[in-house]
Design an enzyme around this catalytic site. Structure first.
Site, PDB file in Angstrom:
ATOM      1  N   LEU A   7       3.191  19.951  -6.128  1.00  0.00           N
ATOM      2  CA  LEU A   7       2.310  21.112  -6.027  1.00  0.00           C
ATOM      3  C   LEU A   7       2.947  22.185  -5.158  1.00  0.00           C
ATOM      4  O   LEU A   7       2.914  23.377  -5.477  1.00  0.00           O
ATOM      5  CB  LEU A   7       0.959  20.680  -5.434  1.00  0.00           C
ATOM      6  CG  LEU A   7      -0.045  21.789  -5.122  1.00  0.00           C
ATOM      7  CD1 LEU A   7      -0.418  22.529  -6.396  1.00  0.00           C
ATOM      8  CD2 LEU A   7      -1.293  21.197  -4.468  1.00  0.00           C
ATOM      9  N   ARG A   8       3.574  21.745  -4.059  1.00  0.00           N
ATOM     10  CA  ARG A   8       4.209  22.708  -3.166  1.00  0.00           C
ATOM     11  C   ARG A   8       5.321  23.451  -3.895  1.00  0.00           C
ATOM     12  O   ARG A   8       5.524  24.653  -3.710  1.00  0.00           O
ATOM     13  CB  ARG A   8       4.756  21.965  -1.940  1.00  0.00           C
ATOM     14  CG  ARG A   8       5.393  22.872  -0.901  1.00  0.00           C
ATOM     15  CD  ARG A   8       5.728  22.107   0.379  1.00  0.00           C
ATOM     16  NE  ARG A   8       6.589  20.966   0.110  1.00  0.00           N
ATOM     17  CZ  ARG A   8       6.217  19.700   0.219  1.00  0.00           C
ATOM     18  NH1 ARG A   8       4.978  19.408   0.553  1.00  0.00           N
ATOM     19  NH2 ARG A   8       7.056  18.717  -0.037  1.00  0.00           N
TER      20      ARG A   8
ATOM     21  N   ILE B 253       0.815  -1.213   0.000  1.00  0.00           N
ATOM     22  CA  ILE B 253       0.000   0.000   0.000  1.00  0.00           C
ATOM     23  C   ILE B 253       0.849   1.264   0.000  1.00  0.00           C
ATOM     24  O   ILE B 253       0.371   2.344  -0.341  1.00  0.00           O
ATOM     25  CB  ILE B 253      -0.958  -0.004   1.218  1.00  0.00           C
ATOM     26  CG1 ILE B 253      -2.056   1.065   1.062  1.00  0.00           C
ATOM     27  CG2 ILE B 253      -0.186   0.202   2.514  1.00  0.00           C
ATOM     28  CD1 ILE B 253      -2.987   0.816  -0.090  1.00  0.00           C
TER      29      ILE B 253
ATOM     30  N   LYS C  19      -6.094   1.439   8.140  1.00  0.00           N
ATOM     31  CA  LYS C  19      -7.146   0.802   8.925  1.00  0.00           C
ATOM     32  C   LYS C  19      -6.814  -0.689   9.090  1.00  0.00           C
ATOM     33  O   LYS C  19      -6.025  -1.244   8.321  1.00  0.00           O
ATOM     34  CB  LYS C  19      -8.515   1.013   8.251  1.00  0.00           C
ATOM     35  CG  LYS C  19      -8.539   0.778   6.736  1.00  0.00           C
ATOM     36  CD  LYS C  19      -8.465  -0.671   6.371  1.00  0.00           C
ATOM     37  CE  LYS C  19      -8.290  -0.902   4.894  1.00  0.00           C
ATOM     38  NZ  LYS C  19      -7.934  -2.298   4.603  1.00  0.00           N
TER      39      LYS C  19
ATOM     40  N   HIS D 227      -0.521  -2.206  14.331  1.00  0.00           N
ATOM     41  CA  HIS D 227      -0.989  -0.824  14.267  1.00  0.00           C
ATOM     42  C   HIS D 227      -0.907  -0.118  15.612  1.00  0.00           C
ATOM     43  O   HIS D 227      -0.380   0.989  15.724  1.00  0.00           O
ATOM     44  CB  HIS D 227      -2.421  -0.774  13.729  1.00  0.00           C
ATOM     45  CG  HIS D 227      -2.507  -0.976  12.251  1.00  0.00           C
ATOM     46  ND1 HIS D 227      -3.697  -0.980  11.566  1.00  0.00           N
ATOM     47  CD2 HIS D 227      -1.546  -1.200  11.323  1.00  0.00           C
ATOM     48  CE1 HIS D 227      -3.469  -1.184  10.280  1.00  0.00           C
ATOM     49  NE2 HIS D 227      -2.171  -1.331  10.115  1.00  0.00           N
TER      50      HIS D 227
END
Length: 386
Positions: free
Chosen positions: A29-30, A15, A113, A95
């Protein structure tokens, strides 16, 4: 405006690439400045990564570029002064441990999650976050995308009247069909409900409010699974959790949701998520995605609804970007640990109800999160269709 929120990733598994894509877009973008004409955004900036497998950490750091460092351990990453927040992408069983360690080190946390593998872990995280004054966010952030937030706007605007019921279905034959290391999906903390349920339940809480009680049933079709592809193809492993879970959720406003989450279904023609009201029905886009067009159903026909709210485009990590903006603006962040704890308790209570064969109350509740259209989402990369 404050400085960028410097982020260290813990866990460089599958992930992590999706998060890297979003963080890279925000970085670019910054650099280019805010295309909407304001100050450049001061959102998350990746500075370091660590993983139990050093080779995976090095690969992710190389893909990220921009001088991202590789920390040799979790402790080393948490000791870095250029890490303000931890992006916790470890397996579910880890987690709580990683999040608590990060909070003890004075770091904000945004994590995958579920928030924790059990209620005790979730409670410890909430307690520690309140004691330290640090922020904890929890995936999924797909609920902040244009698909789900446009659907929420439709409910809030009364387009279907008073919500009465909903249906939520996620069915597939199992993640071993595509994941190279699927074992953790079949251990405590995994399974179709704890893996995919957070997408649906987070959306349902946004749409209908928190869950007050549940009734459930569950089964386990096989005691063993086989990795389907990749270098470990043919590897057999045990199934330690239920792989088909179904139930009824009672929402605070009186609406009822019929839910089924399964790793045992090879094909189905079920709606992913629908909400039914006194004057119409709402077809909601896939809760596992950020985009998609909700549709309003009346008189036997469906009408697509135009984008009305939410991140567009979206990507894994916009919840972390929202947390960074919330810190700057001194407001609550939307993908909150409180929502994550309620979703976790709802899922665990559903499994308890299935084992005990009765209806059980959900004891850890939360407020219905604010709607995205009540806030100005951060700017998105130039050239997008926002």
């Amino acid at each position: 405006m404050g400085e960028s929120l410097n982020v260290g990733i813990v866990g460089a598994g599958n992930i992590s690439r999706a998060y890297l894509t979003t963080l890279t877009a925000l970085r670019d973008l910054r650099r280019s400045g805010d295309p909407l004409g304001g100050d450049p955004p001061h959102g998350p900036r990746l500075t370091a990564v660590t993983d139990l497998d050093p080779a995976r950490a090095h690969r992710l750091a190389e893909e990220a570029g921009d001088g991202v460092a590789v920390a040799g351990s979790l402790a080393e990453l948490l000791a870095r002064e250029d890490v303000d927040a931890v992006l916790n992408l470890t397996v579910p069983a880890a987690h709580a441990e990683v999040t608590l360690a990060a909070l003890d080190a004075g770091k904000h946390v945004y994590g995958e999650k579920p928030l924790a593998a059990d209620r005790e872990g979730a409670d410890a995280i909430l307690t520690r976050a309140r004691a330290t004054g640090l922020r904890v966010g929890c995936a999924p952030d797909t609920v902040l995308g244009s698909g789900l937030q446009t659907a929420r706007a439709a409910v809030d605007d009364g387009l279907i009247g008073t919500p009465l019921a909903a249906s939520a279905f996620m069915t597939c034959p199992g993640h071993e069909s595509w994941h190279p290391d699927p074992e953790f999906y079949y251990r405590p903390g995994g399974g179709p409900l704890l893996d995919m349920g957070p997408y649906y339940l987070s959306a349902l809480v946004h749409l209908l409010g928190p869950v007050t009680r549940v009734t459930g049933a569950a089964s386990r079709a096989r005691v063993e699974r086989v990795v389907a592809g990749g270098p470990r193809a043919g590897t057999r492993f045990p199934v330690e959790i239920d792989t088909h879970v179904t139930g009824v959720l009672h929402h605070v406003g009186g609406a009822l949701t019929t839910l089924a989450m399964s790793f045992d279904v090879h094909a189905a023609r079920l709606p992913l998520l629908e909400v039914y009201g006194t004057t119409g029905s709402l077809s909601v886009p896939d809760p596992n995605l950020f985009e998609g067009s909700p549709a309003l159903g009346r008189g036997g026909s469906w009408t697509p609804l135009p984008h009305a709210a939410g991140y567009r485009p979206g990507g894994r990590g916009v919840g972390l970007a929202d947390l960074a903006d919330a810190l700057r603006d001194s407001r609550p962040h939307l993908a909150s640990a409180e929502l994550g704890a309620h979703v976790l308790d709802t899922m665990l209570t559903l499994l308890d109800a299935a084992r005990e064969g009765r209806t059980l109350p959900v004891t850890r509740t939360t407020d219905r999160p604010p709607a995205m259209r009540d806030l100005s989402p951060p700017p998105v990369p130039a050239g997008s269709d926002a």
